[in-house]
Design a protein around this motif. Sequence first.
Motif, mmCIF file in Angstrom:
data_model
loop_
_atom_site.group_PDB
_atom_site.id
_atom_site.type_symbol
_atom_site.label_atom_id
_atom_site.label_comp_id
_atom_site.label_asym_id
_atom_site.label_seq_id
_atom_site.Cartn_x
_atom_site.Cartn_y
_atom_site.Cartn_z
ATOM 1 N N TYR A 1 0.670 -1.349 0.002
ATOM 2 C CA TYR A 1 -0.006 -0.064 -0.009
ATOM 3 C C TYR A 1 0.803 1.415 -0.075
ATOM 4 C CZ TYR A 1 -3.710 3.216 1.333
ATOM 5 O OH TYR A 1 -4.582 4.415 1.466
ATOM 6 N N TYR A 2 1.875 1.343 0.777
ATOM 7 C CA TYR A 2 2.854 2.504 0.889
ATOM 8 C C TYR A 2 3.577 2.590 -0.486
ATOM 9 C CZ TYR A 2 1.850 2.458 5.844
ATOM 10 O OH TYR A 2 1.202 2.714 7.118
ATOM 11 N N ILE A 3 3.963 1.456 -1.037
ATOM 12 C CA ILE A 3 4.534 1.676 -2.401
ATOM 13 C C ILE A 3 3.569 2.167 -3.625
ATOM 14 C CG2 ILE A 3 5.641 0.277 -4.180
ATOM 15 C CD1 ILE A 3 6.995 -1.400 -2.032
ATOM 16 N N TYR A 4 2.370 1.939 -3.261
ATOM 17 C CA TYR A 4 1.452 2.373 -4.051
ATOM 18 C C TYR A 4 1.229 3.748 -4.041
ATOM 19 C CZ TYR A 4 -3.287 3.253 -6.086
ATOM 20 O OH TYR A 4 -4.294 4.015 -6.584
ATOM 21 N N LEU A 5 0.965 4.306 -2.827
ATOM 22 C CA LEU A 5 0.742 5.626 -2.501
ATOM 23 C C LEU A 5 2.053 6.543 -2.972
ATOM 24 C CD1 LEU A 5 -0.744 5.595 1.217
ATOM 25 C CD2 LEU A 5 -1.860 6.014 -1.106
ATOM 26 N N PRO B 1 5.823 5.714 -4.158
ATOM 27 C CA PRO B 1 7.074 4.650 -4.313
ATOM 28 C C PRO B 1 8.360 4.825 -3.367
ATOM 29 C CG PRO B 1 5.855 5.014 -6.296
ATOM 30 C CD PRO B 1 5.516 6.085 -5.398
ATOM 31 N N ALA B 2 8.547 6.127 -3.641
ATOM 32 C CA ALA B 2 10.063 6.411 -2.605
ATOM 33 C C ALA B 2 10.016 6.112 -1.329
ATOM 34 C CB ALA B 2 10.479 7.620 -3.040
ATOM 35 N N VAL B 3 8.960 6.684 -0.716
ATOM 36 C CA VAL B 3 8.448 6.324 0.799
ATOM 37 C C VAL B 3 8.152 4.841 0.974
ATOM 38 C CG1 VAL B 3 7.141 6.868 2.757
ATOM 39 C CG2 VAL B 3 8.018 8.749 1.135
ATOM 40 N N GLY B 4 7.395 4.292 0.205
ATOM 41 C CA GLY B 4 6.952 3.023 0.416
ATOM 42 C C GLY B 4 8.348 2.026 0.415
ATOM 43 N N LEU B 5 9.375 2.317 -0.513
ATOM 44 C CA LEU B 5 10.568 1.534 -0.494
ATOM 45 C C LEU B 5 11.359 1.890 0.529
ATOM 46 C CD1 LEU B 5 11.189 1.690 -4.416
ATOM 47 C CD2 LEU B 5 10.733 -0.088 -3.086
ATOM 48 N N ILE B 6 11.383 3.091 1.133
ATOM 49 C CA ILE B 6 12.016 3.387 2.399
ATOM 50 C C ILE B 6 11.567 2.483 3.632
ATOM 51 C CG2 ILE B 6 12.557 5.214 4.120
ATOM 52 C CD1 ILE B 6 12.737 6.971 1.811
ATOM 53 N N THR B 7 10.403 2.400 3.548
ATOM 54 C CA THR B 7 9.708 1.631 4.739
ATOM 55 C C THR B 7 9.818 0.086 4.432
ATOM 56 O OG1 THR B 7 7.366 1.510 3.596
ATOM 57 C CG2 THR B 7 7.759 3.513 5.028
ATOM 58 N N LEU B 8 10.091 -0.285 3.365
ATOM 59 C CA LEU B 8 10.205 -1.815 3.200
ATOM 60 C C LEU B 8 11.131 -2.345 4.216
ATOM 61 C CD1 LEU B 8 9.992 -3.507 -0.111
ATOM 62 C CD2 LEU B 8 11.684 -4.341 1.848
ATOM 63 N N PRO B 9 12.383 -1.869 4.260
ATOM 64 C CA PRO B 9 13.217 -2.394 5.458
ATOM 65 C C PRO B 9 12.823 -2.299 6.791
ATOM 66 C CG PRO B 9 14.433 -0.716 4.108
ATOM 67 C CD PRO B 9 13.166 -1.036 3.392
ATOM 68 N N ILE B 10 12.333 -1.122 6.825
ATOM 69 C CA ILE B 10 11.980 -0.621 8.434
ATOM 70 C C ILE B 10 10.751 -1.579 8.800
ATOM 71 C CG2 ILE B 10 10.988 1.165 9.917
ATOM 72 C CD1 ILE B 10 12.439 3.407 7.867
ATOM 73 N N LEU B 11 9.631 -1.884 7.973
ATOM 74 C CA LEU B 11 8.452 -2.571 8.368
ATOM 75 C C LEU B 11 9.004 -4.050 8.209
ATOM 76 C CD1 LEU B 11 5.846 -0.808 6.269
ATOM 77 C CD2 LEU B 11 6.094 -0.756 8.983
ATOM 78 N N SER B 12 9.718 -4.303 7.483
ATOM 79 C CA SER B 12 10.218 -5.964 7.539
ATOM 80 C C SER B 12 11.000 -6.233 8.821
ATOM 81 C CB SER B 12 11.031 -6.234 6.332
ATOM 82 O OG SER B 12 10.225 -5.814 4.973
ATOM 83 N N ALA C 1 -6.464 5.895 11.124
ATOM 84 C CA ALA C 1 -5.622 5.839 12.243
ATOM 85 C C ALA C 1 -4.762 4.456 12.213
ATOM 86 C CB ALA C 1 -6.961 5.398 13.344
ATOM 87 N N PHE C 2 -5.048 3.295 11.220
ATOM 88 C CA PHE C 2 -4.339 2.118 11.238
ATOM 89 C C PHE C 2 -3.433 2.079 10.087
ATOM 90 C CE2 PHE C 2 -7.880 1.185 14.291
ATOM 91 C CZ PHE C 2 -7.281 0.964 15.430
ATOM 92 N N LEU C 3 -3.951 2.777 8.987
ATOM 93 C CA LEU C 3 -3.265 2.321 7.970
ATOM 94 C C LEU C 3 -2.489 3.344 7.505
ATOM 95 C CD1 LEU C 3 -2.453 0.069 5.795
ATOM 96 C CD2 LEU C 3 -4.565 0.773 4.526
ATOM 97 N N THR C 4 -3.072 4.771 7.246
ATOM 98 C CA THR C 4 -2.621 5.909 6.565
ATOM 99 C C THR C 4 -1.793 6.846 7.673
ATOM 100 O OG1 THR C 4 -4.519 6.194 5.352
ATOM 101 C CG2 THR C 4 -3.241 7.945 5.423
ATOM 102 N N ALA C 5 -2.004 6.497 9.041
ATOM 103 C CA ALA C 5 -1.219 7.483 10.193
ATOM 104 C C ALA C 5 0.168 6.986 10.182
ATOM 105 C CB ALA C 5 -1.901 7.349 11.404
ATOM 106 N N PRO C 6 0.450 5.669 10.046
ATOM 107 C CA PRO C 6 1.907 5.293 10.042
ATOM 108 C C PRO C 6 2.633 5.806 8.822
ATOM 109 C CG PRO C 6 0.439 3.460 10.735
ATOM 110 C CD PRO C 6 -0.498 4.655 10.393
ATOM 111 N N PHE C 7 1.978 5.870 7.400
ATOM 112 C CA PHE C 7 2.673 6.339 6.391
ATOM 113 C C PHE C 7 3.013 7.673 6.474
ATOM 114 C CE2 PHE C 7 1.720 8.365 2.147
ATOM 115 C CZ PHE C 7 2.585 7.765 1.546
ATOM 116 N N PHE C 8 2.170 8.751 7.056
ATOM 117 C CA PHE C 8 2.362 9.865 7.317
ATOM 118 C C PHE C 8 3.576 10.397 8.196
ATOM 119 C CE2 PHE C 8 -1.773 10.567 5.210
ATOM 120 C CZ PHE C 8 -1.071 11.616 4.051
ATOM 121 N N VAL C 9 3.467 9.132 9.335
ATOM 122 C CA VAL C 9 4.595 9.327 10.264
ATOM 123 C C VAL C 9 5.959 9.137 9.701
ATOM 124 C CG1 VAL C 9 5.636 8.473 12.430
ATOM 125 C CG2 VAL C 9 3.198 8.928 12.392
#
Length: 186
Positions: A77-81, A83-94, A147-155
Amino acid sequence: WYQRRVREAVVSTQSTGFYGSCHSDAINKLIHAFCVPLLLWTGMAMLAPIGITSITVSSLTLDITVAYLATLIYIVYYIYLFPAVGLITLPILSGMAYGAHEYWNADCENKWLWLVGIHVVSWIAQFVGHGKFEGKRPALFDSLSQAFLTAPFFVFFEYCFFFGLFQDLHHEVQREIFKNRDRKVQ
């Protein structure tokens, strides 16, 4: 074209202004910077024991859990929203998901008590941040997906902005937030 579409998707979405206008106080933003990742991790850790299936390739067995599935949903979802931030979150979330699973291997008493305690304290801090410092009710009351899906994205975005990434976009988002606040005042 692509970069313009991505910027429009982030800047012009209702959620950007919605999130930003509810998170303008510095103390509330700091609370979110610490508590949202804690909520995400404790949520993953609570879901980690719930297995879905196991996959074995050669001698390697991978347990697929609800936590890993949820993490995959967040990442995609974050990569879709954006891509650059989604890819940054990939190793963090993993890494967070892996750590959430490893938590259950730790030699520690009262694992559930610790998880639930950290989770509840983080939620309370969020409510205090909104009520006392922001003067607004949390997004949880308006939108569960916010609250559960988008808030972490904006953080994650806030962390990127803090470290100097996407500064042009940061300025655009700030302008959109101020416009939204001005509309609410009128």
